[in-house]
Design an enzyme around this catalytic site. Structure first.
Site, mmCIF file in Angstrom:
data_model
loop_
_atom_site.group_PDB
_atom_site.id
_atom_site.type_symbol
_atom_site.label_atom_id
_atom_site.label_comp_id
_atom_site.label_asym_id
_atom_site.label_seq_id
_atom_site.Cartn_x
_atom_site.Cartn_y
_atom_site.Cartn_z
ATOM 1 N N ASN A 74 -13.391 -0.381 14.397
ATOM 2 C CA ASN A 74 -13.638 -1.330 15.547
ATOM 3 C C ASN A 74 -13.792 -0.425 16.776
ATOM 4 O O ASN A 74 -14.770 -1.513 17.485
ATOM 5 C CB ASN A 74 -12.087 -1.691 15.573
ATOM 6 C CG ASN A 74 -11.141 -2.859 14.584
ATOM 7 O OD1 ASN A 74 -11.592 -3.619 14.322
ATOM 8 N ND2 ASN A 74 -10.251 -3.163 15.288
ATOM 9 N N TYR B 167 0.720 -1.270 -0.148
ATOM 10 C CA TYR B 167 0.214 -0.084 -0.421
ATOM 11 C C TYR B 167 0.882 1.250 0.038
ATOM 12 O O TYR B 167 1.141 2.053 -0.883
ATOM 13 C CB TYR B 167 -1.107 0.148 0.974
ATOM 14 C CG TYR B 167 -1.783 1.064 1.615
ATOM 15 C CD1 TYR B 167 -2.597 1.104 0.825
ATOM 16 C CD2 TYR B 167 -1.597 2.566 2.040
ATOM 17 C CE1 TYR B 167 -3.486 1.973 0.242
ATOM 18 C CE2 TYR B 167 -2.688 2.984 2.603
ATOM 19 C CZ TYR B 167 -3.836 3.419 1.659
ATOM 20 O OH TYR B 167 -4.868 3.436 1.374
ATOM 21 N N ASP C 279 2.859 -0.221 12.564
ATOM 22 C CA ASP C 279 1.760 0.559 13.061
ATOM 23 C C ASP C 279 2.979 2.103 13.243
ATOM 24 O O ASP C 279 3.267 2.270 14.197
ATOM 25 C CB ASP C 279 0.767 -0.730 14.119
ATOM 26 C CG ASP C 279 0.116 0.590 13.530
ATOM 27 O OD1 ASP C 279 -0.600 0.405 13.051
ATOM 28 O OD2 ASP C 279 -0.385 0.994 14.837
ATOM 29 N N PRO C 280 1.842 3.301 12.685
ATOM 30 C CA PRO C 280 2.333 4.160 13.240
ATOM 31 C C PRO C 280 2.561 4.608 14.448
ATOM 32 O O PRO C 280 1.175 4.362 14.510
ATOM 33 C CB PRO C 280 2.359 4.571 12.253
ATOM 34 C CG PRO C 280 1.465 4.774 11.506
ATOM 35 C CD PRO C 280 1.556 2.882 11.353
ATOM 36 N N VAL D 210 -9.312 1.748 13.436
ATOM 37 C CA VAL D 210 -9.579 2.019 14.845
ATOM 38 C C VAL D 210 -11.037 2.279 14.488
ATOM 39 O O VAL D 210 -11.800 2.110 15.913
ATOM 40 C CB VAL D 210 -8.349 2.288 15.927
ATOM 41 C CG1 VAL D 210 -8.323 4.349 14.858
ATOM 42 C CG2 VAL D 210 -8.689 3.264 16.986
ATOM 43 N N VAL D 211 -11.175 3.202 13.887
ATOM 44 C CA VAL D 211 -12.842 4.007 13.966
ATOM 45 C C VAL D 211 -14.559 2.909 14.254
ATOM 46 O O VAL D 211 -15.327 2.778 14.806
ATOM 47 C CB VAL D 211 -13.499 4.500 13.421
ATOM 48 C CG1 VAL D 211 -14.450 4.683 13.735
ATOM 49 C CG2 VAL D 211 -12.424 6.167 14.012
ATOM 50 N N THR E 25 -0.942 7.638 19.164
ATOM 51 C CA THR E 25 -2.394 9.706 18.152
ATOM 52 C C THR E 25 -2.639 8.493 16.805
ATOM 53 O O THR E 25 -2.256 8.288 16.361
ATOM 54 C CB THR E 25 -1.222 10.426 18.476
ATOM 55 O OG1 THR E 25 -0.573 10.301 17.890
ATOM 56 C CG2 THR E 25 -1.137 10.811 20.058
ATOM 57 N N ARG E 26 -3.574 9.576 17.098
ATOM 58 C CA ARG E 26 -4.078 9.127 15.666
ATOM 59 C C ARG E 26 -5.048 10.873 15.761
ATOM 60 O O ARG E 26 -5.704 10.989 15.811
ATOM 61 C CB ARG E 26 -5.616 7.720 15.568
ATOM 62 C CG ARG E 26 -4.988 7.045 14.870
ATOM 63 C CD ARG E 26 -4.067 7.289 14.354
ATOM 64 N NE ARG E 26 -3.502 5.287 13.819
ATOM 65 C CZ ARG E 26 -2.656 5.240 13.871
ATOM 66 N NH1 ARG E 26 -1.574 5.430 14.717
ATOM 67 N NH2 ARG E 26 -1.828 3.652 14.132
HETATM 68 N N1 LIG Z 1 -10.135 6.841 4.082
HETATM 69 C C1 LIG Z 1 -8.807 7.014 4.328
HETATM 70 O O1 LIG Z 1 -9.049 6.980 5.612
HETATM 71 C C2 LIG Z 1 -7.746 6.947 3.707
HETATM 72 C C3 LIG Z 1 -6.802 7.896 4.197
HETATM 73 C C4 LIG Z 1 -6.265 7.640 2.930
HETATM 74 C C5 LIG Z 1 -5.906 7.317 1.775
HETATM 75 N N2 LIG Z 1 -7.292 7.249 1.182
HETATM 76 C C6 LIG Z 1 -7.380 7.116 0.042
HETATM 77 O O2 LIG Z 1 -8.920 6.796 -0.572
HETATM 78 C C7 LIG Z 1 -9.101 6.016 -1.478
HETATM 79 C C8 LIG Z 1 -10.711 5.790 -0.927
HETATM 80 O O3 LIG Z 1 -10.959 5.370 0.409
HETATM 81 P P1 LIG Z 1 -12.019 4.427 1.200
HETATM 82 O O4 LIG Z 1 -11.026 4.995 2.289
HETATM 83 O O5 LIG Z 1 -13.281 5.160 0.401
HETATM 84 O O6 LIG Z 1 -11.668 2.969 1.055
HETATM 85 P P2 LIG Z 1 -12.652 2.093 0.424
HETATM 86 O O7 LIG Z 1 -11.836 0.578 0.420
HETATM 87 O O8 LIG Z 1 -14.037 1.886 0.599
HETATM 88 O O9 LIG Z 1 -12.693 2.253 -1.521
HETATM 89 C C9 LIG Z 1 -11.883 1.419 -2.300
HETATM 90 C C10 LIG Z 1 -13.141 1.810 -3.634
HETATM 91 O O10 LIG Z 1 -12.109 0.838 -4.390
HETATM 92 C C11 LIG Z 1 -12.849 0.432 -5.011
HETATM 93 N N3 LIG Z 1 -11.679 -0.345 -5.770
HETATM 94 C C12 LIG Z 1 -10.621 -1.284 -5.350
HETATM 95 N N4 LIG Z 1 -10.000 -1.698 -5.960
HETATM 96 C C13 LIG Z 1 -10.498 -1.885 -7.695
HETATM 97 C C14 LIG Z 1 -9.774 -1.516 -8.833
HETATM 98 N N5 LIG Z 1 -8.663 -2.508 -8.968
HETATM 99 N N6 LIG Z 1 -10.906 -1.777 -9.698
HETATM 100 C C15 LIG Z 1 -11.552 -0.908 -9.283
HETATM 101 N N7 LIG Z 1 -11.999 -0.777 -8.036
HETATM 102 C C16 LIG Z 1 -11.496 -1.236 -7.388
HETATM 103 C C17 LIG Z 1 -13.685 -0.776 -3.980
HETATM 104 O O11 LIG Z 1 -13.835 -1.826 -4.442
HETATM 105 C C18 LIG Z 1 -13.927 0.521 -2.824
HETATM 106 O O12 LIG Z 1 -15.045 0.453 -4.003
HETATM 107 C C19 LIG Z 1 -8.170 4.540 -1.337
HETATM 108 O O13 LIG Z 1 -7.301 5.098 -2.570
HETATM 109 C C20 LIG Z 1 -7.504 4.949 -0.034
HETATM 110 O O14 LIG Z 1 -6.173 4.558 -0.200
HETATM 111 C C21 LIG Z 1 -8.090 6.721 2.458
#
Ligand SMILES: NC(=O)c1ccc[n+]([C@@H]2O[C@H](COP(=O)([O-])OP(=O)(O)OC[C@H]3O[C@@H](n4cnc5c(N)ncnc54)[C@H](O)[C@@H]3O)[C@@H](O)[C@H]2O)c1
Length: 319
Positions: free
Chosen positions: A192, A147, A275-276, A189-190, A212-213
């Site tokens: 869970n 990731y 884990d950060p 975390v949230v 912390t977060r």
């Molecule tokens: N939620 C957070 O706190 C957070 C923090 C940092 C970055 N992000 C980034 O934001 C984006 C969305 O995160 P989220 O929390 O909504 O995650 P999520 O897992 O709920 O959503 C990701 C979506 O991408 C789809 N997906 C995964 N692989 C795919 C592929 N190969 N082709 C097409 N669709 C695909 C999944 O089915 C899902 O609907 C991600 O890129 C994530 O890395 C989220």
């Protein structure tokens, strides 16, 4: 009135994606949601399936896609460790091949493209809070690397497409975000803590809970996405988006117990690998360039999230 655009949202059936879809439709745009439903849920986009300005394409972005649009939000990627470690090679593919495919698409159709990058590019940071100029400290061979390094490589690709092909890019580094439509079992975390509290099960705190977060509520995050995408061409990022209010994991657990009136007790477990320990965004750039900062406080955001989780557990017969 703002111009009505055709906007492609990859990962639109996921947590952040579905909130973005909702907002873009409310703003009057046409939305094309692209998702392979790996971690997405059809229920997240169900309310929009009959919407005249909404379309859904089931597609894996690791394969090329030929569609039209004015803008692309590239969010597709599993975001929680349990999900991205389930098939690490596919996670790298989604981040790297997926980025190449979406950047290639943006180039062909002349669209501006937004990348959902992450605070994980900073790894286990030596500086605090994290500023965009910090290059990070990531273990390239650990279980989180698929990731972290995948997202770092995606950033590289975005900046190379920008330099080499003049592509209009917007790279956002998203910090922990929470809210309704998170998956109940994503191990974050949230989710869970809320599920454990609602089911009156022990609340599992990893380590001593002093790590912390900084948690940002989803509607605040989506507002930042919209503002960033609308900025002038020369604003490309990377830009930190998140809530700078830092709290310990232990205090979060206690707050959720209070909010749910739970009988749960806190149970301490060993800290997972890499884990950060601390993570807090410096959002000076976002404040200045986007005139943005989070508005939703933790109590209000958690209350909305708890209500969603409670309804979902009831729907599934768990409560
Ligand atoms: N939620 C957070 O706190 C957070 C923090 C940092 C970055 N992000 C980034 O934001 C984006 C969305 O995160 P989220 O929390 O909504 O995650 P999520 O897992 O709920 O959503 C990701 C979506 O991408 C789809 N997906 C995964 N692989 C795919 C592929 N190969 N082709 C097409 N669709 C695909 C999944 O089915 C899902 O609907 C991600 O890129 C994530 O890395 C989220």
């Amino acid at each position: 009135m703002k111009k009505r655009l055709n906007i492609i949202v990859t990962g639109g059936a996921g947590f952040l994606g579905s909130h973005l879809v909702e907002r873009l439709l409310a703003d009057g745009h046409h939305v094309l949601c692209v998702d392979n439903f790996f971690t997405g849920d059809k229920r997240n986009i169900e309310p929009y399936l009959d919407h005249p300005r909404f379309e859904m394409v089931r597609h894996d972005i690791t394969y090329p896609l030929y569609i039209e649009g004015d803008r692309i939000f590239n969010l597709a990627c599993p975001a929680s460790p349990v999900n991205y470690q389930y098939d690490p090679v596919q996670t790298v593919r989604t981040n790297v091949h997926g980025a190449i495919n979406m950047l290639g698409l943006a180039r062909r159709i002349g669209a501006r493209i937004f990348q959902a990058s992450t605070s994980e590019v900073y790894g286990d940071p030596e500086i605090h809070p994290q500023v965009e100029s910090y290059w990070g400290r990531v273990n390239p061979i650990g279980p989180r690397a698929c990731y972290d390094e995948g997202k770092r490589c995606a950033e590289t690709l975005f900046f190379d497409y920008h330099r080499q092909h003049g592509l209009k890019i917007k790279v956002a580094r998203i910090f922990n975000t929470y809210g309704p439509r998170m998956q109940l079992d994503d191990g974050r975390v949230v989710s869970n803590f809320i599920v454990q509290a609602l089911l009156n099960q022990p609340i599992t705190v990893y380590g001593d809970g002093s790590q912390t977060r900084s948690l940002c509520y989803v509607t605040d995050m989506i507002e930042a996405f919209i503002r960033f995408m609308d900025t002038d061409e020369e604003v490309i990022g990377p830009i930190n988006l998140g809530n700078p209010v830092e709290q310990t994991i232990l205090s979060l657990a206690e707050q959720i117990i209070d909010l749910t009136g739970s009988r749960s007790k806190i149970e301490f477990m060993p800290l997972p690998i890499n884990d950060p320990v601390r993570r807090r965004p410096d959002i000076s750039q976002a404040r200045e360039v986007l005139a943005w900062e989070p508005r939703v406080g933790c109590a209000a955001g958690l209350a909305e999230t708890v209500a969603y989780f409670e309804a979902t557990l009831r729907r599934d017969g768990e409560l």
